[in-house]
Write a protein that holds these residues in place. Structure first.
Motif, PDB file in Angstrom:
ATOM      1  N   VAL A  21      28.995  32.948  35.170  1.00 15.98           N
ATOM      2  CA  VAL A  21      30.480  33.129  34.798  1.00 15.98           C
ATOM      3  C   VAL A  21      31.076  33.122  36.328  1.00 15.98           C
ATOM      4  O   VAL A  21      30.568  33.960  37.290  1.00 15.98           O
ATOM      5  CB  VAL A  21      30.639  34.530  34.052  1.00 15.98           C
ATOM      6  N   ALA A  22      32.192  32.551  36.430  1.00 16.64           N
ATOM      7  CA  ALA A  22      32.879  32.960  37.586  1.00 16.64           C
ATOM      8  C   ALA A  22      34.400  32.977  37.173  1.00 16.64           C
ATOM      9  O   ALA A  22      34.970  32.418  36.525  1.00 16.64           O
ATOM     10  CB  ALA A  22      32.711  31.659  38.513  1.00 16.64           C
ATOM     11  N   LEU A  23      35.117  33.917  38.020  1.00 16.17           N
ATOM     12  CA  LEU A  23      36.432  33.964  37.737  1.00 16.17           C
ATOM     13  C   LEU A  23      37.292  34.120  38.855  1.00 16.17           C
ATOM     14  O   LEU A  23      36.850  34.799  39.771  1.00 16.17           O
ATOM     15  CB  LEU A  23      36.995  34.811  36.744  1.00 16.17           C
ATOM     16  N   LYS A  24      38.698  33.999  38.973  1.00 15.69           N
ATOM     17  CA  LYS A  24      39.534  34.398  39.930  1.00 15.69           C
ATOM     18  C   LYS A  24      40.837  34.535  39.517  1.00 15.69           C
ATOM     19  O   LYS A  24      41.469  33.729  38.712  1.00 15.69           O
ATOM     20  CB  LYS A  24      39.561  32.893  40.933  1.00 15.69           C
ATOM     21  N   ILE A  25      41.393  35.958  39.935  1.00 13.10           N
ATOM     22  CA  ILE A  25      42.850  36.221  39.615  1.00 13.10           C
ATOM     23  C   ILE A  25      43.720  35.781  40.606  1.00 13.10           C
ATOM     24  O   ILE A  25      43.386  35.993  41.867  1.00 13.10           O
ATOM     25  CB  ILE A  25      42.903  37.801  39.353  1.00 13.10           C
ATOM     26  N   THR A  26      44.656  34.972  40.307  1.00 18.69           N
ATOM     27  CA  THR A  26      45.532  34.140  41.226  1.00 18.69           C
ATOM     28  C   THR A  26      46.266  35.053  42.459  1.00 18.69           C
ATOM     29  O   THR A  26      46.428  34.589  43.371  1.00 18.69           O
ATOM     30  CB  THR A  26      46.383  32.981  40.745  1.00 18.69           C
ATOM     31  N   ASP A  27      46.623  36.147  41.905  1.00 19.94           N
ATOM     32  CA  ASP A  27      47.374  36.989  42.603  1.00 19.94           C
ATOM     33  C   ASP A  27      46.507  37.749  43.548  1.00 19.94           C
ATOM     34  O   ASP A  27      46.822  38.759  44.636  1.00 19.94           O
ATOM     35  CB  ASP A  27      48.358  37.862  42.006  1.00 19.94           C
ATOM     36  N   HIS A  59      48.700  39.722  35.057  1.00 19.41           N
ATOM     37  CA  HIS A  59      47.940  39.082  35.939  1.00 19.41           C
ATOM     38  C   HIS A  59      47.075  37.561  35.470  1.00 19.41           C
ATOM     39  O   HIS A  59      46.680  37.615  34.501  1.00 19.41           O
ATOM     40  CB  HIS A  59      46.485  39.841  36.522  1.00 19.41           C
ATOM     41  N   LEU A  60      47.404  36.500  36.080  1.00 21.15           N
ATOM     42  CA  LEU A  60      46.857  35.208  35.528  1.00 21.15           C
ATOM     43  C   LEU A  60      45.467  34.891  36.327  1.00 21.15           C
ATOM     44  O   LEU A  60      45.476  35.314  37.691  1.00 21.15           O
ATOM     45  CB  LEU A  60      48.000  34.381  35.723  1.00 21.15           C
ATOM     46  N   GLY A  61      44.862  33.976  35.977  1.00 24.66           N
ATOM     47  CA  GLY A  61      43.678  33.488  36.503  1.00 24.66           C
ATOM     48  C   GLY A  61      42.983  32.146  35.999  1.00 24.66           C
ATOM     49  O   GLY A  61      43.441  32.024  34.850  1.00 24.66           O
ATOM     50  N   HIS A  62      41.900  31.958  36.634  1.00 23.94           N
ATOM     51  CA  HIS A  62      41.253  30.842  36.123  1.00 23.94           C
ATOM     52  C   HIS A  62      39.503  31.605  35.733  1.00 23.94           C
ATOM     53  O   HIS A  62      39.347  32.272  36.386  1.00 23.94           O
ATOM     54  CB  HIS A  62      40.865  29.654  37.170  1.00 23.94           C
ATOM     55  N   PRO A 107      47.067  28.491  35.500  1.00 25.00           N
ATOM     56  CA  PRO A 107      46.240  29.830  35.382  1.00 25.00           C
ATOM     57  C   PRO A 107      46.667  30.593  34.172  1.00 25.00           C
ATOM     58  O   PRO A 107      47.930  30.378  33.824  1.00 25.00           O
ATOM     59  CB  PRO A 107      46.487  30.608  36.453  1.00 25.00           C
ATOM     60  N   VAL A 108      45.867  31.193  33.324  1.00 24.11           N
ATOM     61  CA  VAL A 108      46.268  31.805  31.944  1.00 24.11           C
ATOM     62  C   VAL A 108      46.349  33.465  32.152  1.00 24.11           C
ATOM     63  O   VAL A 108      45.656  33.990  33.058  1.00 24.11           O
ATOM     64  CB  VAL A 108      45.394  31.564  30.982  1.00 24.11           C
ATOM     65  N   PRO A 109      47.019  34.003  31.425  1.00 19.77           N
ATOM     66  CA  PRO A 109      47.305  35.772  31.439  1.00 19.77           C
ATOM     67  C   PRO A 109      45.936  36.167  31.140  1.00 19.77           C
ATOM     68  O   PRO A 109      45.031  35.598  30.087  1.00 19.77           O
ATOM     69  CB  PRO A 109      48.205  35.957  30.403  1.00 19.77           C
ATOM     70  N   MET A 110      45.277  37.030  31.813  1.00 17.47           N
ATOM     71  CA  MET A 110      43.934  37.711  31.900  1.00 17.47           C
ATOM     72  C   MET A 110      44.147  39.146  31.821  1.00 17.47           C
ATOM     73  O   MET A 110      43.371  39.648  30.806  1.00 17.47           O
ATOM     74  CB  MET A 110      42.951  37.265  32.863  1.00 17.47           C
ATOM     75  N   THR A 111      44.861  39.898  32.384  1.00 15.08           N
ATOM     76  CA  THR A 111      45.021  41.202  32.477  1.00 15.08           C
ATOM     77  C   THR A 111      46.488  41.829  32.360  1.00 15.08           C
ATOM     78  O   THR A 111      46.993  41.307  33.175  1.00 15.08           O
ATOM     79  CB  THR A 111      44.226  42.013  33.578  1.00 15.08           C
ATOM     80  N   GLU A 112      46.608  42.762  31.559  1.00 18.62           N
ATOM     81  CA  GLU A 112      47.892  43.220  31.580  1.00 18.62           C
ATOM     82  C   GLU A 112      47.937  44.771  31.943  1.00 18.62           C
ATOM     83  O   GLU A 112      46.676  45.446  31.531  1.00 18.62           O
ATOM     84  CB  GLU A 112      48.468  43.262  30.068  1.00 18.62           C
ATOM     85  N   LEU A 113      49.146  45.321  32.601  1.00 20.64           N
ATOM     86  CA  LEU A 113      49.159  46.748  32.677  1.00 20.64           C
ATOM     87  C   LEU A 113      50.426  47.249  32.113  1.00 20.64           C
ATOM     88  O   LEU A 113      51.433  46.406  32.135  1.00 20.64           O
ATOM     89  CB  LEU A 113      49.504  46.973  34.297  1.00 20.64           C
ATOM     90  N   TRP A 114      50.358  48.028  30.990  1.00 20.90           N
ATOM     91  CA  TRP A 114      51.401  48.452  30.162  1.00 20.90           C
ATOM     92  C   TRP A 114      51.535  49.895  30.595  1.00 20.90           C
ATOM     93  O   TRP A 114      50.872  50.731  30.873  1.00 20.90           O
ATOM     94  CB  TRP A 114      50.877  48.640  28.835  1.00 20.90           C
ATOM     95  N   ARG A 115      52.981  50.291  30.741  1.00 22.36           N
ATOM     96  CA  ARG A 115      53.493  51.689  30.953  1.00 22.36           C
ATOM     97  C   ARG A 115      54.526  51.996  29.959  1.00 22.36           C
ATOM     98  O   ARG A 115      55.488  51.237  29.819  1.00 22.36           O
ATOM     99  CB  ARG A 115      54.107  51.694  32.381  1.00 22.36           C
ATOM    100  N   GLY A 116      54.114  52.957  29.098  1.00 26.88           N
ATOM    101  CA  GLY A 116      54.884  53.146  27.893  1.00 26.88           C
ATOM    102  C   GLY A 116      54.672  51.997  27.076  1.00 26.88           C
ATOM    103  O   GLY A 116      53.874  51.347  26.807  1.00 26.88           O
ATOM    104  N   PRO A 117      56.138  51.570  26.505  1.00 20.78           N
ATOM    105  CA  PRO A 117      56.126  50.363  25.545  1.00 20.78           C
ATOM    106  C   PRO A 117      56.435  48.989  26.322  1.00 20.78           C
ATOM    107  O   PRO A 117      56.700  48.035  25.840  1.00 20.78           O
ATOM    108  CB  PRO A 117      57.452  50.755  24.676  1.00 20.78           C
TER     109      PRO A 117
END
Length: 332
Positions: A272-278, A20-23, A4-14
């Motif tokens: 389109v179809a996607l799945k976040i692995t976590d 979150h990884l997914g396909h 799975p590849v990185p798809m979504t990030e949550l940043w807090r401050g710096p």
């Protein structure tokens, strides 16, 4: 196997606080992969993202026409709704039209996600029932099909004609033999497929207008119902509803539990179809929005888009404290 590849990030401050990884897969109307991330052959449970497929036999069998179902009924058959009055009133009326009641459902009770509906139950010292279940529309569709078939009341059993019809629809539209099934949150069988197969199915829905067979006509009816009644497919503050509204009926999208998301794009004949692995829903909402933006069917700066992608996070005092955004390089 492709990872799975990185798809979504949550940043807090710096700091990058969560990743979150997914396909994901985009298919065209020939059933070929246009683009993919991670492993397109990853086998998943589509969960509620498959409700359009599960609703196909309701239409192709003639049951929908026989019982005079409208586009609102079909939208509810595809829905994972909030349990608001606009949903439960219609489900109750549908059951009454069939000569049935809440006890004929087999989805189980669920507290409504809609705040007003939940507050009404609390004030009345009442408890949620099966009509509040987010899948009650799908189950009304199952009951309608069962009546039309003259089949028994236990419509969730794997060998029941209703579920066998759903299995056939899954395998025909994905182009795959389902390797397994699991029991969904609403107690219905959920048939596994590869992510590629799920995207191929969505592309089949997207290109239905190019064909003249009964199944394709049913697919067009279901997609039209979803985009006509996005508020029935999910509800207030939900990504499915808000993003479909933002796209002005051009695209049908549907979430599934454990961070599955699909999109049907008729103007591009793509699925389109996607799945976040976590299994994190906020990540799948951001990822599907990012893909839709990249395909030019969703505006990046639309207020609805900004609720789910590049979405500012706030503290309980209203201070800006972070952002949810597509991972670096995704989906570019």
């Amino acid at each position: 196997m492709t990872q799975p590849v990185p798809m979504t990030e949550l940043w807090r401050g710096p700091l990058l606080e969560s990743l979150h990884l997914g396909h994901a897969v985009i298919c065209d109307d020939t059933g070929q992969i246009v683009r993919s991330w991670g492993d397109p052959q990853s086998v998943i449970y589509p969960r509620s993202s498959a409700k359009m497929i599960q609703a196909l036999p309701l239409v192709t069998s003639g049951a929908a026409a026989k019982y005079g179902l409208t586009s609102e009924h079909l939208a509810l058959a595809c829905a994972s709704h909030n349990g608001a009055a606009i949903h439960t009133d219609r489900v109750t009326a549908w059951l009454d039209h069939l000569g049935l009641n809440e006890h004929d459902l087999r989805c189980g009770p669920q507290e409504p996600a809609d705040t007003a509906a939940r507050d009404r139950l609390i004030l009345a010292d009442d408890t949620p029932c099966q009509i509040h279940n987010n899948c009650s529309g799908k189950h009304c569709g199952f009951l309608t099909l069962a009546q039309h078939m003259g089949a028994g009341p236990e419509y969730l059993e794997i060998d029941h004609p209703v579920q066998q019809a759903c299995l056939s629809a899954v395998e025909e539209t994905t182009g795959e033999t389902s390797p397994a099934y699991g029991i969904d949150g609403c107690s219905a069988p959920n048939f596994a497929t590869s992510l590629f197969g799920l995207a191929r199915s969505m592309a089949w829905f997207a290109s239905a207008a190019d064909r003249s067979d009964r199944s394709s006509d049913a697919a067009m009816q279901l997609v039209a119902a979803m985009v006509k009644h996005p508020e029935l497919v999910a509800g207030e503050n939900r990504a499915c509803t808000e993003l479909m509204l933002a796209m002005n009926g051009r695209v049908a999208i549907k979430t599934g539990a454990e961070a599955v998301f699909v999109a049907i794009i008729p103007e591009k004949r793509m699925g389109v179809a996607l799945k976040i692995t976590d299994g994190t829903t906020r990540a799948s909402e951001c990822a599907i929005a990012a893909i839709l933006v990249s395909l030019g069917v969703l505006e990046a700066e639309h207020p609805a888009t900004r609720k789910f992608m590049n979405a500012t996070q706030y503290s309980r005092r209203g201070l800006e404290c972070g952002v949810i955004k597509p991972a670096t390089g995704f989906p570019d």
